[in-house]
Design a protein around this motif. Sequence first.
Motif, PDB file in Angstrom:
ATOM      1  N   ALA A  93      -8.671   6.178 -20.106  1.00  0.00           N
ATOM      2  CA  ALA A  93      -9.042   6.815 -18.847  1.00  0.00           C
ATOM      3  C   ALA A  93      -8.924   5.816 -17.704  1.00  0.00           C
ATOM      4  O   ALA A  93      -9.431   4.690 -17.802  1.00  0.00           O
ATOM      5  N   PRO A  94      -8.260   6.172 -16.625  1.00  0.00           N
ATOM      6  CA  PRO A  94      -8.107   5.231 -15.503  1.00  0.00           C
ATOM      7  C   PRO A  94      -9.440   5.013 -14.800  1.00  0.00           C
ATOM      8  O   PRO A  94     -10.289   5.903 -14.742  1.00  0.00           O
ATOM      9  N   PRO A  95      -9.642   3.803 -14.242  1.00  0.00           N
ATOM     10  CA  PRO A  95     -10.904   3.533 -13.530  1.00  0.00           C
ATOM     11  C   PRO A  95     -10.931   4.226 -12.184  1.00  0.00           C
ATOM     12  O   PRO A  95      -9.897   4.465 -11.556  1.00  0.00           O
ATOM     13  N   ALA A  96     -12.133   4.551 -11.741  1.00  0.00           N
ATOM     14  CA  ALA A  96     -12.282   5.137 -10.410  1.00  0.00           C
ATOM     15  C   ALA A  96     -12.123   4.074  -9.329  1.00  0.00           C
ATOM     16  O   ALA A  96     -11.627   4.368  -8.232  1.00  0.00           O
ATOM     17  N   ARG A  97     -12.553   2.823  -9.647  1.00  0.00           N
ATOM     18  CA  ARG A  97     -12.402   1.710  -8.699  1.00  0.00           C
ATOM     19  C   ARG A  97     -11.919   0.500  -9.477  1.00  0.00           C
ATOM     20  O   ARG A  97     -12.462   0.174 -10.529  1.00  0.00           O
ATOM     21  N   LEU A  98     -10.889  -0.150  -8.952  1.00  0.00           N
ATOM     22  CA  LEU A  98     -10.329  -1.337  -9.594  1.00  0.00           C
ATOM     23  C   LEU A  98     -10.329  -2.481  -8.590  1.00  0.00           C
ATOM     24  O   LEU A  98      -9.720  -2.386  -7.513  1.00  0.00           O
ATOM     25  N   PHE A 123       4.618  14.589 -11.938  1.00  0.00           N
ATOM     26  CA  PHE A 123       5.529  14.337 -10.839  1.00  0.00           C
ATOM     27  C   PHE A 123       4.748  14.208  -9.540  1.00  0.00           C
ATOM     28  O   PHE A 123       3.735  14.880  -9.327  1.00  0.00           O
ATOM     29  N   SER A 124       5.265  13.388  -8.665  1.00  0.00           N
ATOM     30  CA  SER A 124       4.791  13.340  -7.286  1.00  0.00           C
ATOM     31  C   SER A 124       5.997  13.038  -6.410  1.00  0.00           C
ATOM     32  O   SER A 124       7.034  12.573  -6.894  1.00  0.00           O
ATOM     33  N   PHE A 125       5.852  13.325  -5.117  1.00  0.00           N
ATOM     34  CA  PHE A 125       6.968  13.155  -4.190  1.00  0.00           C
ATOM     35  C   PHE A 125       6.517  12.274  -3.037  1.00  0.00           C
ATOM     36  O   PHE A 125       5.412  12.431  -2.499  1.00  0.00           O
ATOM     37  N   ASP A 128      -7.056   2.878  -0.481  1.00  0.00           N
ATOM     38  CA  ASP A 128      -6.158   3.627  -1.374  1.00  0.00           C
ATOM     39  C   ASP A 128      -5.015   2.728  -1.826  1.00  0.00           C
ATOM     40  O   ASP A 128      -4.883   1.567  -1.404  1.00  0.00           O
ATOM     41  N   ALA A 129      -4.156   3.263  -2.686  1.00  0.00           N
ATOM     42  CA  ALA A 129      -3.089   2.467  -3.294  1.00  0.00           C
ATOM     43  C   ALA A 129      -2.098   1.912  -2.270  1.00  0.00           C
ATOM     44  O   ALA A 129      -1.778   0.715  -2.310  1.00  0.00           O
ATOM     45  N   PRO A 130      -1.551   2.712  -1.335  1.00  0.00           N
ATOM     46  CA  PRO A 130      -0.606   2.121  -0.370  1.00  0.00           C
ATOM     47  C   PRO A 130      -1.217   0.993   0.457  1.00  0.00           C
ATOM     48  O   PRO A 130      -0.567  -0.019   0.720  1.00  0.00           O
ATOM     49  N   THR A 131      -2.481   1.145   0.857  1.00  0.00           N
ATOM     50  CA  THR A 131      -3.117   0.080   1.647  1.00  0.00           C
ATOM     51  C   THR A 131      -3.333  -1.169   0.800  1.00  0.00           C
ATOM     52  O   THR A 131      -3.153  -2.303   1.284  1.00  0.00           O
ATOM     53  N   LEU A 168      -1.710   3.765 -11.758  1.00  0.00           N
ATOM     54  CA  LEU A 168      -2.978   4.494 -11.710  1.00  0.00           C
ATOM     55  C   LEU A 168      -2.860   5.711 -10.806  1.00  0.00           C
ATOM     56  O   LEU A 168      -2.022   5.759  -9.894  1.00  0.00           O
ATOM     57  N   PRO A 169      -3.688   6.722 -11.036  1.00  0.00           N
ATOM     58  CA  PRO A 169      -3.593   7.955 -10.227  1.00  0.00           C
ATOM     59  C   PRO A 169      -3.969   7.707  -8.775  1.00  0.00           C
ATOM     60  O   PRO A 169      -4.577   6.689  -8.412  1.00  0.00           O
ATOM     61  N   ASP A 170      -3.610   8.672  -7.937  1.00  0.00           N
ATOM     62  CA  ASP A 170      -3.849   8.530  -6.500  1.00  0.00           C
ATOM     63  C   ASP A 170      -5.323   8.512  -6.145  1.00  0.00           C
ATOM     64  O   ASP A 170      -5.701   8.098  -5.039  1.00  0.00           O
ATOM     65  N   THR A 171      -6.191   8.986  -7.057  1.00  0.00           N
ATOM     66  CA  THR A 171      -7.627   9.027  -6.757  1.00  0.00           C
ATOM     67  C   THR A 171      -8.310   7.683  -6.928  1.00  0.00           C
ATOM     68  O   THR A 171      -9.453   7.511  -6.477  1.00  0.00           O
ATOM     69  N   THR A 172      -7.647   6.715  -7.562  1.00  0.00           N
ATOM     70  CA  THR A 172      -8.251   5.399  -7.780  1.00  0.00           C
ATOM     71  C   THR A 172      -8.306   4.623  -6.457  1.00  0.00           C
ATOM     72  O   THR A 172      -7.362   4.648  -5.668  1.00  0.00           O
TER      73      THR A 172
END
Length: 842
Positions: free
Chosen positions: A88-93, A5-7, A145-148, A121-125
């Motif tokens: 495993a998700p990538p660290a950089r995509l 979960f995330s909010f 980051d993802a939002p940007t 993908l997780p927030d750390t990607t």
Amino acid sequence: MGGAFSFALPWLLAAGLALPFLWFLLRRLPPAVRRVRLPSIVLLDNAEIPPPPAATPPWWLVLLRIGIVALLIAGLAGPIWKQTPATAPPARLAIVIDNGWSAASQWDRLVTAASERIETLPDTTRFTVLPTAFDGPVPAAHWVDAPTAKAQLAALSPLPWPAERARRAAALPEDAAFLWVSDGVEDADAPALRRALAGAELLALPPTEPAIRAAGRTNEGWSGQIVAPPGLASASLRFRSRRGETLFSEPLVFDGDVATFRIRLDASERADVSRLTAGSSAQAIWLADGSAARPRVVVVEGPSNAPPLESGGYYVRRALEPHADVRAGTIADAADDPATLFVLTDVAAEPEQAKPLLDRVEKGAVVILFAGPRIAENGSALSPVPLRAGARALGGVLSWQQPQAIGGFEETGPLAGLAIPEEARISRQLLAASDNDAMRWAWLADGTPMVSAARRGAGLLILVHTAADPSWSTLPLSGLFEAMLRRLLPLGANPASIDIAGAKPWVLERMLGARGQWQEPERPVTIPASRIDAATASAATPPGLYRSGDARRIVNLAGALGPRFSFAPLATDGLRPAVEAAPPLDIGAWLIFAAVLLALVDILVALRLRGVLVPFGAALLVMLAPGAAHAADLQLAYVRTGSAATDAGVARGLESLGQTLTRRTSVSPGKPAAVDPARDPLGAYPVLYWPAATVRSMSPAAALRLRAYIAAGGLVLFDFGRPLGAGSGARDLLEPLGLPALSEVGSEHVLSRSFYLLSTHAGGAVWAEAGSEGEDSHVSGVVIGGGDWASLWSGDRVVSQAQREQALRFGVNLVMYALTGTYKADQVHTRALLDRMGGPQR
């Protein structure tokens, strides 16, 4: 597969700390009782009365309400459930996205697909967005980051030129995973990018709109070819005017992946076409400008003894026919021709003779006048400059001068920049007596004018100071002759624009966006005049409208596609399909919806505890139940006769009766319905009018349906149009119904009392079933007469106002009788009751 979960707004969860306090507020004691002084209360001073128990809500109701608040808080905090991918998700995509012209039709889906992949993908990607089409240097990778990254995708737009995948492949980042969001089209650069992205994920969405790979005007309209992407079987081609109107539309059916079109349009429509569209993207749009039109030109020749193939008109027609719709004419009928460009060869027109054509020039036409011996001798009222008598001889036995070469062209004139061939020599020339007000567009080597022009109203008069045939010069034998006439052609469409040589650099004025919209260029774009003919759509030369002086030129995307273009599916060698991970699930809306449902349950529980749930439900049922006021609209009906005039008359009569019912009663009939009793359902009509004077027979099928209609409570009015008797045909018409005995309707019959009290009926005697007077509940299913009531109701039949009013009252009583039956039969006892009571009688 797990998840987390995330909010979106985690700080809102802090509001949950107030829930225990809310429990206390809901469970607290009711407010203190008001103290009121009551003298009689002293009698209870010594009584021991225990206090009533605290009126607190039950614990389960408090828990329900706290649960509602908790669900609202959690829902507003934006809870999101993300599934954990299998790998495993990538660290950089690095997201490589095609944004050339071929991505425009699917652009929104491409961006959405890329954004959804980011969300899995997780927030750390960290991400970087790398377009394959760009205006300038290749964009470098910037990790965000993802939002940007999602914001960058939303800000990215498709560009109206081909992608540069090879340049993109040479500038990819290292130590990153790759996702290629592709338009699914193979091109020459695709292998280079595939090799650079070996092992990357591929997500391809092929185009959904066709591409116009060739189009052009013909002598009769337009022709061209359109290529379809895989899966597209048909499309529609539209020709749009400069005002945005659709001039013509043509469905396209593809033979394989190509559709060839040949469209015929008249001359005015051909000139008005501004674009061809087979879709909304740039590849499906072909822009047209005035330079591509074939103008209409009228060639007028002066009297000549030269053979037809040696006359000036022949050389003019030969030069213009590849570029214009050329017509031969005379100066007498030229003024009435719809053309706006007239070429005259050695026409020595007198002022009176030239006046109609000069009037056309005043309104915007253009006249090009070539010199010749007759003009040299007599002059011409169509010349832009006054002329000296005779011709100047350059060369020959009696002249010491040599034939002159062409010296040059005015830089701001329409002939600027034309190449001057060495063999073009002028041996005879007309000289101007004065040229102070004239424009000089070309001159000879000695500076004397060769082409002069002057404005006349909204148009132009142009003089070529030499002849159009080889007798005065070698100009008609050179390529310059055709080039000069071709340059002058656009003047017919816009005489005010004379700087049309195109010798200056071409500047992009408006750019055609990848989605087919006009837009302002983001930067200045200039094409040298020497390269404009070879210009194709690219980042350096975007498709759109270019201008050089007064000249305009269109660069279409089709030039970059090539005449053999087709949508080749993208090869997938060395690539793997994109991971199909479920997108994050936003459950906030579901939590809020659950809170709303529980709130409705709370309202019902509260109503039930107060004892008002049952009355509330009853009131709700009453509101929802259809009442008599909402019943379907009532309609009167009549039997269709087959005669349009008779049917129209009956309809008018029933409409007039309906209007009377609306004004005088609570009955409001709709428009009368025409029915065929043998086929149409009759149950919706309380009264059926049968014009028996015209419909004098009844089929077995009609009789069977009428018997069922009467048995169900319907009423049929048989109107024979004249008093019943021998020759009326009533017996023959009514025999199939098997009616019981009939009796004449008197003043005591309930039909005569159903609304108005009638002693007589307009149109003579009226008959109904015996026993339907009202003594019992029997209602007559038929009423028979010969009053021709439809014409009385409508006023088509000329009678006194009293007679028409009597007929309308009978009609009102008839409808009320059909609707209420014997309801008014109780009035038959009114007289006896009034006699017993000693009251007045009415």
